[in-house]
Design a protein around this motif. Structure first.
Motif, PDB file in Angstrom:
ATOM      1  N   GLU A  64      -3.170   7.728  -6.661  1.00 24.19           N
ATOM      2  CA  GLU A  64      -2.354   6.867  -5.797  1.00 24.19           C
ATOM      3  C   GLU A  64      -3.242   5.965  -4.945  1.00 24.19           C
ATOM      4  N   ILE A  65      -4.302   6.559  -4.429  1.00 22.96           N
ATOM      5  CA  ILE A  65      -5.201   5.774  -3.585  1.00 22.96           C
ATOM      6  C   ILE A  65      -5.855   4.670  -4.405  1.00 22.96           C
ATOM      7  N   ALA A  66      -6.184   4.974  -5.648  1.00 22.01           N
ATOM      8  CA  ALA A  66      -6.820   3.962  -6.491  1.00 22.01           C
ATOM      9  C   ALA A  66      -5.870   2.807  -6.774  1.00 22.01           C
ATOM     10  N   THR A  67      -4.603   3.115  -7.115  1.00 19.47           N
ATOM     11  CA  THR A  67      -3.673   2.014  -7.395  1.00 19.47           C
ATOM     12  C   THR A  67      -3.418   1.192  -6.139  1.00 19.47           C
ATOM     13  N   ALA A  68      -3.374   1.859  -4.988  1.00 15.13           N
ATOM     14  CA  ALA A  68      -3.176   1.112  -3.745  1.00 15.13           C
ATOM     15  C   ALA A  68      -4.397   0.247  -3.453  1.00 15.13           C
ATOM     16  N   SER A  69      -5.576   0.754  -3.834  1.00 20.06           N
ATOM     17  CA  SER A  69      -6.797  -0.035  -3.602  1.00 20.06           C
ATOM     18  C   SER A  69      -6.748  -1.354  -4.363  1.00 20.06           C
ATOM     19  N   LYS A  70      -6.146  -1.300  -5.542  1.00 23.91           N
ATOM     20  CA  LYS A  70      -6.005  -2.528  -6.338  1.00 23.91           C
ATOM     21  C   LYS A  70      -5.256  -3.582  -5.530  1.00 23.91           C
ATOM     22  N   GLU A  71      -4.186  -3.127  -4.887  1.00 23.49           N
ATOM     23  CA  GLU A  71      -3.392  -4.053  -4.060  1.00 23.49           C
ATOM     24  C   GLU A  71      -4.236  -4.637  -2.928  1.00 23.49           C
ATOM     25  N   THR A  72      -5.051  -3.767  -2.330  1.00 20.43           N
ATOM     26  CA  THR A  72      -5.818  -4.272  -1.197  1.00 20.43           C
ATOM     27  C   THR A  72      -6.901  -5.238  -1.666  1.00 20.43           C
ATOM     28  N   VAL A  73      -7.480  -4.980  -2.837  1.00 22.49           N
ATOM     29  CA  VAL A  73      -8.496  -5.907  -3.344  1.00 22.49           C
ATOM     30  C   VAL A  73      -7.906  -7.307  -3.450  1.00 22.49           C
ATOM     31  N   PHE A  74      -6.665  -7.370  -3.924  1.00 22.64           N
ATOM     32  CA  PHE A  74      -6.002  -8.673  -4.036  1.00 22.64           C
ATOM     33  C   PHE A  74      -5.988  -9.415  -2.712  1.00 22.64           C
ATOM     34  N   ILE A 133       0.843  -1.202   0.000  1.00 19.98           N
ATOM     35  CA  ILE A 133       0.000   0.000   0.000  1.00 19.98           C
ATOM     36  C   ILE A 133       0.880   1.255   0.000  1.00 19.98           C
ATOM     37  N   VAL A 134       1.845   1.279   0.905  1.00 21.36           N
ATOM     38  CA  VAL A 134       2.659   2.477   1.075  1.00 21.36           C
ATOM     39  C   VAL A 134       3.514   2.756  -0.158  1.00 21.36           C
ATOM     40  N   GLU A 135       3.826   1.711  -0.901  1.00 21.77           N
ATOM     41  CA  GLU A 135       4.554   1.919  -2.151  1.00 21.77           C
ATOM     42  C   GLU A 135       3.787   2.848  -3.083  1.00 21.77           C
ATOM     43  N   HIS A 136       2.472   2.819  -2.969  1.00 19.69           N
ATOM     44  CA  HIS A 136       1.663   3.648  -3.871  1.00 19.69           C
ATOM     45  C   HIS A 136       1.238   4.966  -3.246  1.00 19.69           C
ATOM     46  N   THR A 137       0.795   4.910  -1.979  1.00 15.66           N
ATOM     47  CA  THR A 137       0.241   6.152  -1.425  1.00 15.66           C
ATOM     48  C   THR A 137       1.289   7.029  -0.753  1.00 15.66           C
ATOM     49  N   LYS A 138       2.376   6.446  -0.286  1.00 15.73           N
ATOM     50  CA  LYS A 138       3.466   7.191   0.357  1.00 15.73           C
ATOM     51  C   LYS A 138       3.020   7.984   1.575  1.00 15.73           C
ATOM     52  N   SER A 139       1.928   7.565   2.176  1.00 14.47           N
ATOM     53  CA  SER A 139       1.502   8.213   3.411  1.00 14.47           C
ATOM     54  C   SER A 139       0.507   7.318   4.112  1.00 14.47           C
ATOM     55  N   PHE A 140       0.048   7.782   5.259  1.00  9.59           N
ATOM     56  CA  PHE A 140      -0.904   7.019   6.052  1.00  9.59           C
ATOM     57  C   PHE A 140      -2.252   6.896   5.338  1.00  9.59           C
ATOM     58  N   ASP A 141      -2.438   7.691   4.296  1.00 12.62           N
ATOM     59  CA  ASP A 141      -3.713   7.668   3.577  1.00 12.62           C
ATOM     60  C   ASP A 141      -4.106   6.295   3.055  1.00 12.62           C
ATOM     61  N   GLY A 142      -3.161   5.358   3.111  1.00 12.86           N
ATOM     62  CA  GLY A 142      -3.445   3.999   2.666  1.00 12.86           C
ATOM     63  C   GLY A 142      -4.664   3.379   3.322  1.00 12.86           C
ATOM     64  N   TRP A 143      -5.009   3.870   4.507  1.00 12.34           N
ATOM     65  CA  TRP A 143      -6.191   3.280   5.155  1.00 12.34           C
ATOM     66  C   TRP A 143      -7.431   3.465   4.300  1.00 12.34           C
ATOM     67  N   ILE A 144      -7.455   4.561   3.528  1.00 13.57           N
ATOM     68  CA  ILE A 144      -8.609   4.774   2.640  1.00 13.57           C
ATOM     69  C   ILE A 144      -8.651   3.657   1.605  1.00 13.57           C
ATOM     70  N   SER A 145      -7.450   3.308   1.108  1.00  9.82           N
ATOM     71  CA  SER A 145      -7.384   2.241   0.113  1.00  9.82           C
ATOM     72  C   SER A 145      -7.876   0.922   0.689  1.00  9.82           C
ATOM     73  N   ILE A 146      -7.512   0.662   1.954  1.00  4.80           N
ATOM     74  CA  ILE A 146      -7.975  -0.589   2.563  1.00  4.80           C
ATOM     75  C   ILE A 146      -9.499  -0.574   2.627  1.00  4.80           C
ATOM     76  N   PHE A 156      -4.147  12.810   4.386  1.00  3.36           N
ATOM     77  CA  PHE A 156      -4.911  13.452   3.301  1.00  3.36           C
ATOM     78  C   PHE A 156      -4.001  14.223   2.346  1.00  3.36           C
ATOM     79  N   ILE A 157      -2.877  13.628   1.996  1.00  4.22           N
ATOM     80  CA  ILE A 157      -1.987  14.300   1.061  1.00  4.22           C
ATOM     81  C   ILE A 157      -1.863  13.541  -0.254  1.00  4.22           C
ATOM     82  N   SER A 158      -2.369  12.296  -0.302  1.00  2.00           N
ATOM     83  CA  SER A 158      -2.239  11.516  -1.528  1.00  2.00           C
ATOM     84  C   SER A 158      -3.351  11.902  -2.486  1.00  2.00           C
ATOM     85  N   ASN A 159      -3.069  11.853  -3.768  1.00  2.00           N
ATOM     86  CA  ASN A 159      -4.130  12.133  -4.724  1.00  2.00           C
ATOM     87  C   ASN A 159      -4.906  10.858  -5.030  1.00  2.00           C
ATOM     88  N   TRP A 160      -6.041  11.025  -5.700  1.00  2.00           N
ATOM     89  CA  TRP A 160      -6.963   9.897  -5.890  1.00  2.00           C
ATOM     90  C   TRP A 160      -6.330   8.780  -6.710  1.00  2.00           C
TER      91      TRP A 160
END
Lengths: 368, 404
Positions: free
Chosen positions: A187-197, A36-49, A181-185
């Motif tokens: 990054e969050i979308a690509t990280a979401s792909k990882e979480t879906v997996f 997740i962090v590879e894509h979002t580079k911040s704590f915002d990854g929780w949104i992706s999860i 809340f610094i990542s753009n949509w």
């Protein structure tokens, strides 16, 4: 009242909940925070999860709705009823291939990680073989056995994760979570792909449907089942970022495992908390692998009714072992994982949705 | 069929019960508890940037680094518990080897001992100043972060002078020098002149974040080990650029909010007095209206007790207390301002954590200025950092006056 209550080939709603949760929790948690962090580079990854979780919840619902239309039917029977026997057969066969790959990947994951952290000198091949033998032992009986083992394993696994979090509270630093809340949509979308997996696994319900005794509540239990990994992933992610910070997390191969290594309680024994953690973690990997293998057998058994279960096991085990051993290094294991994940998307999301849509349009229903 | 399955069972039993592949009896392990890293000679150790250009160096089989591993001699630990231990041998064994990379050195150590070095329990890594100044800090620590045997909680210290010497000191309290050093470095809750423990995990985070950082220093002071002060590393090439004295370290701890306990000595009405600091908090506030000239206010709030007075002062008088409070606050401000000037002017390295604060709380602005923060425009060095301290004296001890 039967003399022995469990002497039937049926599972209730509690088992459904546990089987979905246990199937989903697997190798992925160990690497999830990093991917997740590879894509979002911040704590915002929780949104992706959360996004990944919502997608998973939706498709679990689709799968559950599909199975509820056809009580006590497995995937072969469902797809045959909706389309026709031949397409159903092909789909089931492909599903079996997918689950074979799934077992292999899970096995290889167990082997590489236990070699890295536990057995330095033991070759990966041997760890793999031993694990495979245990899985074979687990599935040589009835499918129902594996499903009931889940009930025992999952609480232990969740408990050890809980202990892991408690032990790391001292290292947790809130300021590591900032800035958010610094990542753009994108990054969050690509990280979401990882979480879906990492939420894949619920599609195996398509086969275990045949065992469910009261299918009315399947969707509720399945959704509850998938919420367990969702909560688990969120907690693990928060803790990994809180303890290590974003930079370290993105540079650690297995951040969750490092969390276990971080634990240092005076007294000697818990200085090696990771060995305890892994021992228990292998349990969840075992049940995932065993269920996937079991699904392979159920799928093949549905197409080829004449072949005995044991014979399938004897034929498939060497194949699984060879597939598991074929990736030569960590990069190949990772790309192997990618392939499986994309195939998983097809079987857990695309095919069930298509089948459900056709079933709704044509009004096909299983006999109740 | 029955016969066949019988043989399979026997095979499986033989295979699975034959035991653990990786089995090593715990008494056969050579537990390494500390590593000291030194440079061999001045001439042979060049700046890290030049290594790859001079290929002839690779042929030198003598190597440029010297590593000393301290192993525990378990038998000596046991026998010395009772007084009849005749050969009162040391409970530790220092093994030194040289090489060009840490890994070869580690493997070389294995040649010298009957027990294979086991690195999982390393407590302390000490690196000599020389290596750190030449930029080898991150390079030599790589193995301690990469290898799966290593833990993230290993303490890292920089030694003034040779690191190896520290491993040879004898203390009456602990049998093992490394354990001695390890326990000293944990005393930060009593003394603010020591930098809080820095672990390999912290170092990893520092190195990845590309920010300047400080590592506690250790040195031999007349045969006594002392952990005091800090070594400053810059962000540009992660080389050590200088030291902080114990006073400056104290100031740094106040600014970073790392003070867990300490003493401030003040003079009131011509009398010396020690105020024990129990707790200190700090808050940053940044004014970024002009991004070329950042204004940062450091608000320090400390609480403490009167620990010691030399002459009877009327401590029950509120005026007296507020006088003490003001005096202590002035002292803290002075300590903090000194270290700020030093880091801004001498080292141009933001070890104060202001960069991290801007990164966390003013992300948008930080993104614009982060390239010029410590390098390029040196915004950090130009910025205006103000310290405001507030002190509360909570307690005056149990007696009002001890002499009259």
């Amino acid at each position: 009242m039967k003399p022995f209550e469990y002497n039937d080939q049926e599972i209730g709603q509690k088992e459904v909940l546990f089987l979905v949760a246990n199937m989903v929790i697997g190798f992925g948690v160990l690497t999830l925070p990093r991917s997740i962090v590879e894509h979002t580079k911040s704590f915002d990854g929780w949104i992706s999860i959360c996004i990944g979780g919502i997608i998973a919840l939706f498709f679990t619902w689709v799968v559950a709705k599909l199975t509820m239309r056809f009580p006590k039917k497995n995937f072969y029977e469902i797809s045959s009823a909706i389309l026709n026997k031949y397409i159903g057969g092909i789909l089931t066969f492909l599903f079996a291939t997918y689950s074979i790959l799934f077992v292999s990947y899970e096995m290889r994951g167990v082997a590489s990680i236990s070699q890295l952290y536990l057995f330095d000198k033991t070759p990966v091949e041997v760890i793999c073989l031993v694990f495979l033998l245990v899985v074979i032992y687990g599935i040589s009986g009835e499918s129902i056995v594996i499903l009931r083992i889940n009930l025992m394993f999952l609480p232990i696994v969740l408990f050890i994760v809980f202990v892991l979090m408690i032990m790391n509270l001292g290292y947790f630093e809130l300021k590591n979570l900032k800035p958010f809340f610094i990542s753009n949509w994108k990054e969050i979308a690509t990280a979401s792909k990882e979480t879906v997996f990492s939420f894949l696994g619920f599609e195996f319900l398509l086969f275990y449907n045949a065992f469910i005794n009261k299918p009315k509540n399947t969707s509720k239990s399945a959704l509850m089942g998938i919420s367990i990994p969702l909560v688990l992933y969120l907690t693990v992610f928060i803790f990994v970022i809180g303890v290590f910070g974003v930079d370290v997390t993105s540079n650690t191969l297995y951040p969750t495992a490092e969390l276990a290594k971080q634990v240092e309680v005076p007294g000697g024994f818990f200085e090696r908390f990771e060995s305890l953690f892994f021992t228990i973690w292998v349990m969840t990997l075992f049940s995932t692998a065993a269920m996937a293998f079991d699904i392979t057998l159920l799928a093949l058994g549905a197409i080829m009714k004449k072949v005995k279960r044991m014979h399938f096991i004897f034929i498939l085990s060497p194949i699984i072992y060879l597939i598991a051993m074929s990736p030569q290094n960590i990069l190949e294991v990772a790309s192997f994982g990618k392939v499986i994940s994309y195939t998983g998307i097809v079987f857990s999301m695309v095919i069930p949705s298509v089948l459900l849509t056709i079933a709704l349009i044509r009004g096909v229903k299983g006999d109740v | 069929m029955y016969k066949c399955s019988k043989w399979i069972t026997i095979f499986c039993i033989g295979f699975l019960l034959s035991g653990c592949w990786d089995q090593v009896e715990s008494e056969e392990r050579g537990y390494v508890i500390g590593v000291a890293l030194d440079a061999i000679e001045n001439q042979r150790l060049e700046d890290i940037e030049q290594v790859k250009e001079d290929s002839s160096l690779q042929n030198q089989n003598e190597g440029r680094f010297k590593a000393t591993y301290q192993l525990v001699v378990t038998s000596a630990l046991q026998s010395s518990g009772s007084s009849d231990g005749q050969g009162s041998g040391d409970a530790f064994l220092n093994l030194t080897s040289t090489g060009n990379t840490m890994f070869t050195i580690t493997r070389d150590i294995a040649k010298q001992t009957s027990r294979a070095p086991y690195l999982e329990h390393i407590k302390v890594i000490i690196m000599s100043e020389e290596l750190a100044r030449k930029g080898y800090f991150s390079k030599l620590l790589d193995i301690f972060l990469r290898d799966h045997e290593m833990r993230r909680a290993t303490k890292v210290l920089i030694s003034k002078g040779e690191a190896l010497e520290l491993f040879q000191t004898k203390s009456k309290i602990e049998k093992l020098p490394v354990i001695y050093i390890d326990s000293i470095s944990e005393n930060t809750f009593k003394n603010a002149e020591m930098l809080p423990i820095t672990t390999t995990g912290d170092v990893h985070a520092f190195l990845l974040s590309k920010k300047s950082f400080a590592i506690p220093t250790i040195f031999l002071d007349d045969q006594n080990v002392k952990v005091e002060g800090a070594a400053v590393f810059n962000s540009e090439n992660q080389k050590m650029v200088g030291y902080l004295t114990k006073e400056e370290t104290e100031g740094l701890n106040y600014i970073r909010g790392d003070v867990k306990g300490g003493v401030i000595e003040i003079v009131i009405d011509g009398q010396r007095m020690a105020v024990e600091i129990k707790e200190a908090k700090r808050k940053f506030h940044a004014d970024l209206s002009n991004s070329d000239h950042v204004k940062v206010t450091v608000n320090i709030e400390a609480e403490g007790n009167v620990g010691e007075t030399f002459e009877g002062l009327d401590l029950l008088n509120p005026k007296m207390i507020s006088k003490i409070e003001k005096e202590v606050a002035k002292n803290i401000e002075k300590l903090a301002e000194d270290v700020i000037t030093k880091t801004q002017e001498d080292y141009q390295a933001d070890i104060l954590g202001i960069g991290s604060y801007l990164h966390q709380d003013h992300y948008q602005t930080w993104n614009k200025i982060k390239k010029d923060w410590e390098q390029g425009e040196h915004i950090f060095s130009k910025s205006n950092i103000e310290v405001k301290a507030k002190v509360k004296v909570r307690n005056i001890g149990v007696n009002i006056e001890s002499n009259k």
